[in-house]
Design a protein around this motif. Structure first.
Motif, PDB file in Angstrom:
ATOM      1  N   THR A 312       0.810  -1.229   0.000  1.00 28.28           N
ATOM      2  CA  THR A 312       0.000   0.000   0.000  1.00 28.28           C
ATOM      3  C   THR A 312       0.837   1.269   0.000  1.00 28.28           C
ATOM      4  O   THR A 312       0.283   2.369   0.011  1.00 28.28           O
ATOM      5  N   ASP A 313       2.160   1.123  -0.026  1.00 32.92           N
ATOM      6  CA  ASP A 313       3.015   2.303   0.016  1.00 32.92           C
ATOM      7  C   ASP A 313       4.336   1.987  -0.657  1.00 32.92           C
ATOM      8  O   ASP A 313       4.680   0.831  -0.887  1.00 32.92           O
ATOM      9  N   GLY A 314       5.089   3.010  -1.001  1.00 35.90           N
ATOM     10  CA  GLY A 314       6.419   2.824  -1.552  1.00 35.90           C
ATOM     11  C   GLY A 314       6.430   2.543  -3.040  1.00 35.90           C
ATOM     12  O   GLY A 314       5.408   2.662  -3.742  1.00 35.90           O
ATOM     13  N   ASP A 315       7.589   2.140  -3.554  1.00 34.38           N
ATOM     14  CA  ASP A 315       7.788   1.932  -4.981  1.00 34.38           C
ATOM     15  C   ASP A 315       6.931   0.809  -5.547  1.00 34.38           C
ATOM     16  O   ASP A 315       6.693   0.768  -6.764  1.00 34.38           O
ATOM     17  N   PHE A 316       6.494  -0.101  -4.699  1.00 34.14           N
ATOM     18  CA  PHE A 316       5.750  -1.266  -5.188  1.00 34.14           C
ATOM     19  C   PHE A 316       4.273  -1.210  -4.821  1.00 34.14           C
ATOM     20  O   PHE A 316       3.584  -2.230  -4.813  1.00 34.14           O
ATOM     21  N   LYS A 317       3.798  -0.024  -4.514  1.00 38.16           N
ATOM     22  CA  LYS A 317       2.399   0.168  -4.149  1.00 38.16           C
ATOM     23  C   LYS A 317       1.477  -0.423  -5.221  1.00 38.16           C
ATOM     24  O   LYS A 317       1.681  -0.230  -6.415  1.00 38.16           O
ATOM     25  N   GLY A 318       0.478  -1.177  -4.785  1.00 38.63           N
ATOM     26  CA  GLY A 318      -0.489  -1.749  -5.708  1.00 38.63           C
ATOM     27  C   GLY A 318      -0.058  -3.055  -6.344  1.00 38.63           C
ATOM     28  O   GLY A 318      -0.747  -3.578  -7.223  1.00 38.63           O
ATOM     29  N   THR A 319       1.076  -3.608  -5.895  1.00 36.16           N
ATOM     30  CA  THR A 319       1.557  -4.877  -6.436  1.00 36.16           C
ATOM     31  C   THR A 319       1.762  -5.875  -5.296  1.00 36.16           C
ATOM     32  O   THR A 319       1.796  -5.503  -4.127  1.00 36.16           O
ATOM     33  N   TYR A 320       1.911  -7.135  -5.677  1.00 33.29           N
ATOM     34  CA  TYR A 320       2.273  -8.146  -4.698  1.00 33.29           C
ATOM     35  C   TYR A 320       3.791  -8.160  -4.589  1.00 33.29           C
ATOM     36  O   TYR A 320       4.490  -8.579  -5.508  1.00 33.29           O
ATOM     37  N   LYS A 321       4.294  -7.676  -3.473  1.00 31.74           N
ATOM     38  CA  LYS A 321       5.722  -7.525  -3.285  1.00 31.74           C
ATOM     39  C   LYS A 321       6.187  -8.353  -2.095  1.00 31.74           C
ATOM     40  O   LYS A 321       5.755  -8.145  -0.945  1.00 31.74           O
ATOM     41  N   GLY A 322       7.076  -9.301  -2.342  1.00 31.04           N
ATOM     42  CA  GLY A 322       7.613 -10.127  -1.282  1.00 31.04           C
ATOM     43  C   GLY A 322       8.996  -9.689  -0.871  1.00 31.04           C
ATOM     44  O   GLY A 322       9.553  -8.716  -1.394  1.00 31.04           O
ATOM     45  N   VAL A 323       9.572 -10.401   0.088  1.00 26.79           N
ATOM     46  CA  VAL A 323      10.924 -10.145   0.548  1.00 26.79           C
ATOM     47  C   VAL A 323      11.841 -11.249   0.041  1.00 26.79           C
ATOM     48  O   VAL A 323      11.380 -12.273  -0.469  1.00 26.79           O
ATOM     49  N   VAL A 324      13.132 -11.037   0.168  1.00 24.53           N
ATOM     50  CA  VAL A 324      14.125 -12.026  -0.249  1.00 24.53           C
ATOM     51  C   VAL A 324      14.873 -12.492   0.988  1.00 24.53           C
ATOM     52  O   VAL A 324      15.436 -11.666   1.730  1.00 24.53           O
ATOM     53  N   LEU A 325      14.866 -13.787   1.228  1.00 28.89           N
ATOM     54  CA  LEU A 325      15.532 -14.315   2.409  1.00 28.89           C
ATOM     55  C   LEU A 325      17.031 -14.023   2.337  1.00 28.89           C
ATOM     56  O   LEU A 325      17.701 -14.395   1.375  1.00 28.89           O
ATOM     57  N   GLY A 326      17.521 -13.339   3.360  1.00 26.50           N
ATOM     58  CA  GLY A 326      18.937 -13.002   3.396  1.00 26.50           C
ATOM     59  C   GLY A 326      19.269 -11.658   2.786  1.00 26.50           C
ATOM     60  O   GLY A 326      20.433 -11.262   2.758  1.00 26.50           O
TER      61      GLY A 326
END
Length: 522
Positions: A312-326
Motif C-alpha cells: 500500500t506504500d512505496g515503490d511497489f504500491k499496488g503490487t504483490y511484493k515479497g521479501v528475499v531471504l537473506g
C-alpha cells in the motif's frame, strides 16, 4: 499409595474433563503420575492440543523459513540462523523437549487405556505417537525410541540409547497397522471416545483413514532408498487393500480456540494479534518471499489474493511484493510489502483450527503413489487425485475461521469456481496441467503440494524438498551452506541432549552433511 490418595489423584485428573473452562489445563503435567493413575479421557484433549501447538506453530515456523516461504523484513534485527543456516545446538531445541513430553503423554494414555480396555483411546494414542516420532526422525535422524519412556520403569533408564532412524520408520508403520487393527477389531462394547477427541470428535473411521494416510506418507518418504524398494512395495500392497482408504478432509485440532488470553489459535496469537486485539509483537518481522508470491502471480493463481495484501506504500504500491531471504536491506514489514491477509488463508482467525494434515496433502500423496506404480489406478487415477489436491487447497485457503463464517471474510463459495478458472487458465502450464509437457509428474505433484502447504504445514514442504529436490526455491542470500543448493539438511541435536545424554549421542553431526536416511536425492 493408599485408597484415599488414589481417589484424590483420580479426582484431580477428572477435573481435566472440564475442557475449555481452563483450556485443557495445559499447565498441568500428566507425567507426574504413573500410567496406572491416568484417566485417558482426561488427558487426551490436552495431548492433542499440544501436538497442534508444536506442529502448527513451532514446526510450521521452522519449515516456512527453510522451505523458502518466509524472509525477514526490515522491521527487526536478528534471525541469524534463518539467514545463514549456522545452526547451534540451542536452535529449535524446544521442539525436541516439547515433543518428547507430548509423546510421554500419549504413552501414558496408551498404557492406561490398554490396561482399562479402552481400545479406541489406546489406538488414538498409538497413532499420535507415530505422528510425533516421525516429526522427530525427519529433523534429527536417529533418536531415542525403544528406551524413550523407561525413566519411571522398575529399572529406570534415564539416558536412553538412540535407535536407527530406518528401524524407527519401519516400526512406525507397524504401530499404525496395529492401531488400525485394534480399532477395526474392537468389540461393540468398547467405550467410545467423546469430546476429549478434539480432532475427529470420536469418529474412529476417520482415525483409521488418518493412520492409513500417515503410513502412506512414511512409505513414500522411504521410497527413494533403493534397498527399501521391496519393503515399500509390500507395505503399499497392504495399504491398497485397506477398505477405509485415506483422509479426504483436513485433519485439524480444535480444542475450542477463542479470543481469550491463552486460548487463541497459536499461529494467530504469535503472528497477528493478542486476545486484546493489539498487534502481536512479531507480526511484521517476517513476510512471504518474492519467490512464493511469484508462483501464484505468474500462474494466474487466485489464491494469492486470499493469502496476501497488495503493498500500500512505496515503490511497489499496488503490487504483490515479497521479501528475499537473506536480503541485507529488506523492506519494512508493514505497508511497502505484501503482508499476510487478515482473516485470509494463512491468518484465518483467533478461533481457527490447527491442521495436522491437509486433505490436499492426502490427495497429492495418493497421486504420487499411483503415478509411480505403488498403488493401483495408473495415470488416470493419479490425475484425479492431483486435481483433487489442488481443489482441496483452494477449499482450505478459502474456508474461514468459525468466527468469520457470517462475515465478508467468508469467501468459501468462491473456492471451487476459482479452482476451475485456475485450471482453465493454465492448460499449457506444465506445473499446473497434468497433461502439459515440460515437467515430470513428480515435479508437478510436489510443486502443487508446495503451494498448498504455504505457511500452514510448511514442515512437510521442507521434508518433500529434501526427499525430491522439488521445487527449486532459492536459499538465503547469506547462506553459509557448502552444498550446491546452499541449504541445510537437518537440525542439530539439542543442547539438552548434549548435556545429559552425551554418551549415547550420535557424533560428528553437521546440519549440512549429515542427512536423514531417506534424503538420497539432490
Amino acid at each position: 499409595m493408599n485408597s484415599i490418595a488414589k481417589l484424590l489423584v483420580a479426582l484431580a485428573l477428572v477435573s481435566l474433563t472440564t475442557g475449555c473452562e481452563s483450556f485443557l489445563d495445559v499447565n498441568d503435567n500428566p507425567n507426574s503420575v504413573t500410567p496406572d493413575q491416568v484417566v485417558p479421557s482426561a488427558v487426551l484433549a490436552q495431548a492433542l492440543k499440544v501436538t497442534g501447538d508444536t506442529y502448527g506453530l513451532t514446526l510450521n515456523t521452522y519449515g516456512s523459513w527453510t522451505a523458502g516461504y518466509w524472509g525477514k523484513t526490515g522491521t527487526v534485527n536478528g534471525y541469524n540462523e534463518e539467514r545463514t543456516y549456522t545452526y547451534s545446538s540451542t536452535y529449535q531445541q524446544g521442539f525436541w523437549g516439547s515433543t518428547y513430553d507430548n509423546l510421554k503423554d500419549y504413552d501414558n494414555i496408551d498404557k492406561a487405556a490398554s490396561a482399562q480396555g479402552l481400545l479406541y483411546h489406546a489406538a488414538i494414542a498409538r497413532i499420535m505417537k507415530a505422528f510425533n516420532f516421525q516429526l522427530l526422525v525427519d529433523q534429527y535422524g536417529d533418536v531415542p525410541y525403544s528406551q524413550a519412556f523407561q525413566a519411571d520403569a522398575a529399572t529406570p533408564i534415564i539416558s536412553p540409547q538412540y535407535d536407527k532412524a530406518e528401524d524407527i520408520y519401519k516400526d512406525l508403520s507397524l504401530q499404525l497397522e496395529q492401531a488400525v487393527a485394534s480399532i477395526k477389531g474392537a468389540p461393540s462394547t468398547t467405550q467410545g471416545v467423546g469430546s476429549e477427541d478434539v480432532v475427529f470428535g470420536g469418529n474412529m473411521t476417520n482415525w483409521v483413514k488418518f493412520a492409513n494416510t500417515l503410513k502412506l506418507r512414511i512409505l513414500l518418504r522411504q521410497s527413494f532408498v533403493t534397498s527399501l524398494d521391496g519393503y515399500v512395495r509390500a507395505e503399499m500392497t497392504k495399504l491398497q487393500a485397506a477398505p477405509d482408504g485415506f483422509v479426504t478432509t483436513d485433519v485439524q485440532v480444535q480444542p475450542g480456540y477463542a479470543q481469550t488470553t491463552g486460548k487463541q489459535n497459536p499461529f494467530w496469537n504469535q503472528y497477528r494479534a493478542t486476545a486484546a486485539g493489539t498487534g502481536a509483537s512479531s507480526r511484521n518481522w517476517q513476510a512471504g518471499t518474492q519467490y512464493i508470491i511469484d508462483q501464484y502471480v505468474n500462474n494466474k493463481d487466485p489464491r494469492v489474493a486470499q493469502l496476501y495484501y497488495l503493498a500500500t506504500d512505496g515503490d511497489f504500491k499496488g503490487t504483490y511484493k515479497g521479501v528475499v531471504l537473506g536480503d541485507p536491506n529488506p523492506l519494512p514489514g508493514s505497508t511497502q510489502i505484501s503482508r499476510w491477509k487478515d482473516y485470509g488463508g494463512i491468518l484465518k482467525g483467533y478461533d481457527a483450527p490447527v491442521p495436522l494434515m491437509l486433505a490436499a496433502e492426502s490427495y497429492f500423496l495418493q497421486s504420487e503413489a499411483k503415478s509411480r506404480g505403488y498403488l493401483t489406478g495408473g495415470d488416470a487415477a493419479a490425475k484425479t487425485d492431483f486435481n483433487n489436491g489442488i481443489r482441496a487447497s483452494f477449499v482450505y485457503y478459502y474456508t474461514p475461521a468459525p468466527s468469520q463464517s457470517t462475515t465478508a471474510n467468508n469467501v468459501s463459495a468462491n473456492a471451487v469456481p476459482d479452482y476451475t478458472k485456475y485450471l482453465a487458465d493454465n492448460t499449457a502450464n506444465p506445473l499446473v496441467s497434468w497433461e502439459a509437457t515440460g515437467a515430470s509428474k513428480l515435479e508437478k505433484i510436489i510443486y502443487q503440494k508446495y503451494l498448498a502447504m504455504n505457511s500452514v504445514t510448511a514442515i512437510e514442504a521442507w521434508n518433500d524438498y529434501r526427499r525430491t529436490a522439488f521445487p527449486k526455491f532459492p536459499a538465503s542470500l547469506q547462506s553459509s551452506s557448502p552444498r550446491a543448493d546452499k541449504l541445510p539438511v537437518r537440525l542439530l541435536y539439542p543442547q539438552t541432549e548434549v548435556s545429559t545424554n552425551a554418551s549415547n549421542l550420535p557424533g560428528n553431526v553437521s546440519q549440512f552433511t549429515t542427512k536423514i536416511f531417506w534424503d538420497v536425492t539432490d
